[in-house]
Design an enzyme around this catalytic site. Sequence first.
Site, PDB file in Angstrom:
ATOM      1  CB  SER A  29      -0.948  -0.036   1.199  1.00 46.68           C
ATOM      2  OG  SER A  29      -1.875   0.999   1.096  1.00 46.68           O
ATOM      3  CG  HIS A  30      -0.025   3.740   3.156  1.00 47.89           C
ATOM      4  ND1 HIS A  30      -0.961   2.723   3.181  1.00 47.89           N
ATOM      5  CD2 HIS A  30       0.334   3.960   4.424  1.00 47.89           C
ATOM      6  CE1 HIS A  30      -1.166   2.358   4.433  1.00 47.89           C
ATOM      7  NE2 HIS A  30      -0.396   3.083   5.218  1.00 47.89           N
ATOM      8  CG  ASP A  71      -2.084   4.155  -1.883  1.00 47.92           C
ATOM      9  OD1 ASP A  71      -2.706   4.154  -2.959  1.00 47.92           O
ATOM     10  OD2 ASP A  71      -2.207   3.260  -1.028  1.00 47.92           O
ATOM     11  CG  ASP A  88      -2.358  -0.258  -2.981  1.00 40.95           C
ATOM     12  OD1 ASP A  88      -2.125   0.817  -2.409  1.00 40.95           O
ATOM     13  OD2 ASP A  88      -3.221  -1.059  -2.587  1.00 40.95           O
ATOM     14  CG  ASP A 136      -5.806   1.341  -1.840  1.00 42.92           C
ATOM     15  OD1 ASP A 136      -4.810   2.083  -1.692  1.00 42.92           O
ATOM     16  OD2 ASP A 136      -6.022   0.337  -1.132  1.00 42.92           O
ATOM     17  NE  ARG A 137      -4.128   4.106   2.455  1.00 38.86           N
ATOM     18  CZ  ARG A 137      -3.982   4.114   3.775  1.00 38.86           C
ATOM     19  NH1 ARG A 137      -3.785   5.243   4.403  1.00 38.86           N
ATOM     20  NH2 ARG A 137      -4.038   2.991   4.459  1.00 38.86           N
ATOM     21  CE  LYS A 193      -7.658   2.364   1.288  1.00 43.80           C
ATOM     22  NZ  LYS A 193      -7.849   1.287   2.232  1.00 43.80           N
TER      23      LYS A 193
HETATM   24 MG    MG Z   1      -3.161   1.464  -0.611  1.00 42.59          MG
END
Ligand code: MG
Length: 515
Positions: free
Chosen positions: A85-86, A249, A251, A253-254, A348
Amino acid sequence: MSDGYLENFIQSTFDAIGGIAGKCLVLGGDGRFYNDRAAQKILKMAAGNGAGRIIVGQNALLSTPAASHLIRMNRADGGIILSASHNPGGPAADFGIKFNMANGGPAGEAITDAIHARTETISEYFTVECADTDLGRIGKSQIGDMEVRVVDPVTDYADLMETLFDFNAIRSMFEAGFRMRFDAMCAVTGPYATEILENRLAAAKGTVVNAVPLPDFGGMHPDPNPVWASTLMEAMFAPDGPDFGAASDGDGDRNMMVGRRIYVSPSDSLAVLAANAHLAPGYSQGIKGVARSMPTSAAADRVAAALGVPCFETPTGWKFFGSLLDAGKATLCGEESFGTGSDHIREKDGLWAVLLWLNIIAQRNKNVKEIMKDHWREYGRNYYSRHDYDALPVVQAEAVMARVRDQIGRLAGRTVAGLTVAAADEFAYTDPTDGSVSRGQGLRIILKDGGRIVFRLSGTGTEGATLRLYLERYESGPEELDLDVQKALAPIAAAAAELAGIAEITGRTGPDVVT
Ligand code: MG
C-alpha cells in the site's frame, strides 16, 4: 525473500480457500521491489496447484482498484495483489501480499484467520519447474495445463471509468485551459493517470508527475497526505498554482485532493462527493446510502440526513464497506485515511475519486474553494484533523490507550479542559448484513455541541505502534466557517492531551504527522 517464505504464505492461502484446482485468479502488484520475482513464483505455484487460468497485468502491474475490477469483470475466483500500500518500497523496505475474494474485495476475517492457521501447520507446497513467463508481452501462454493471460493493466479500468463519468464535460474543461497536477509518487497510478487524464481527457502533457512506477518509488514515501506529498502541496499553494491537485498511494487505492490554495480533508471530500454524486452519469439515480469509518468526521452524516439516505459508521478496514456494498445498502464509502470509493468495485479507489471531483467541478463550473465554501454554508463545517504519533514503543502506545480506557466509563457528564463530555465508549460494530460483531475498534469521546475525540492504535505501520488521535469540532455559524483548522481544534487537542497523558507517557511533545 528467504527460501520458502513466500511459498508458505501462498500455499496456505490456496489451501485456506479450498484449493485452486480449475479456478481463475487475477494477479498483479504495484511495481515495488520484488513484485516481478514474486509474480513468477506465484504463477509456477498456481500451475503446481492445478489452477485453470491466471489473468496477469502486463509486467505484473495492477493497481488495487484495477485488480478488484478485473476479478469482478472476469468472474474470477479471487485475486492476489502484491503491494504494501502506502509504505515505502525497496530491498530494505516493505512488501506484502493481499488476497481478494470473488466479489473483488479484501478477504474477510474468516479467510485471513484460516490462512494464518494453515501457515502454522503447512508441511509442503506445490510448484512446477519451468522457465519464467514473459510478462512484458500481452497475450496468452501456458504453464502446463494452466493458461496465463497477460492483459494491459490500464484499459479495462479506464473503460470502467468512462461508464461512470462525463468524460466529454471533463475533456471540454481541460481543453478550455483547466490545469491539474496529479502526483503518482513513482507508484502504480502513473500509467493509469497518464492514460485517463492526458490521453483520454486531454489534460496537458506533464499533468501527471512522477508517472513511472519504480521499484523503490524513486525513494519517495507513496502516502498521499500533506506531509509526504509536500511538493504537491507547495505547487498548489504557489501564486500561480494549478486549479486542482491530487496524489495517490503505492497501489492506487488512496487519494489526496487539493484545490488551489485549499486542502480538502478526506472527511470533507467524502461529504462533497456524496452531496454531488448525482452530477455524474454513473450516479444520476442518486445514492442508496453512505458509509464511513468511525474515525472519519460526521460531515457525510449531515449530507446523508439531508438526502434522506442511511449513513453507516463502521470499523476501519474496507471489508466492512464491502459487505454493505454487496448488500446494496450503501453506494459511497470513505475513510479519513485518504480512502474513498463506491459500489463500482470492492476496494477504495484513488483515481475514481479524482474523476468524480473533476466531473463535479466541470458540472458546477466552480473552483474547489467555492465548492467547499458552498458546502459548509449549507451543512455547517466539521473541523477535523488527525494527529499521528509514529513508531512509538508498543508498551507506551498501549499505556496511553489504557489510561483513556480506564476513564471511559465515567466520562459522560464530566468536564475536561473546559469541554463537556456527552458520551464515551469503546466502539463496537454489528454488521447489519451478517450480524457479526467487531469489538475494540477505538475509544470515542463525544463532546456536547458535536465535537469528538477518538483514540486508536493503527495496524498498518510496520515499525512500533502508531497512536492516532482524531479531533473534530462542528460549527454552523457564518462567522465560524473559515477558521484555521488547527487553531479551531486547539481546545479539543488540549482536552485529549489532558485525558491521555501523551507527553507524560511517551515523552513526545507533539505529533509526527498532522493531516
Ligand atoms: Mg493502498
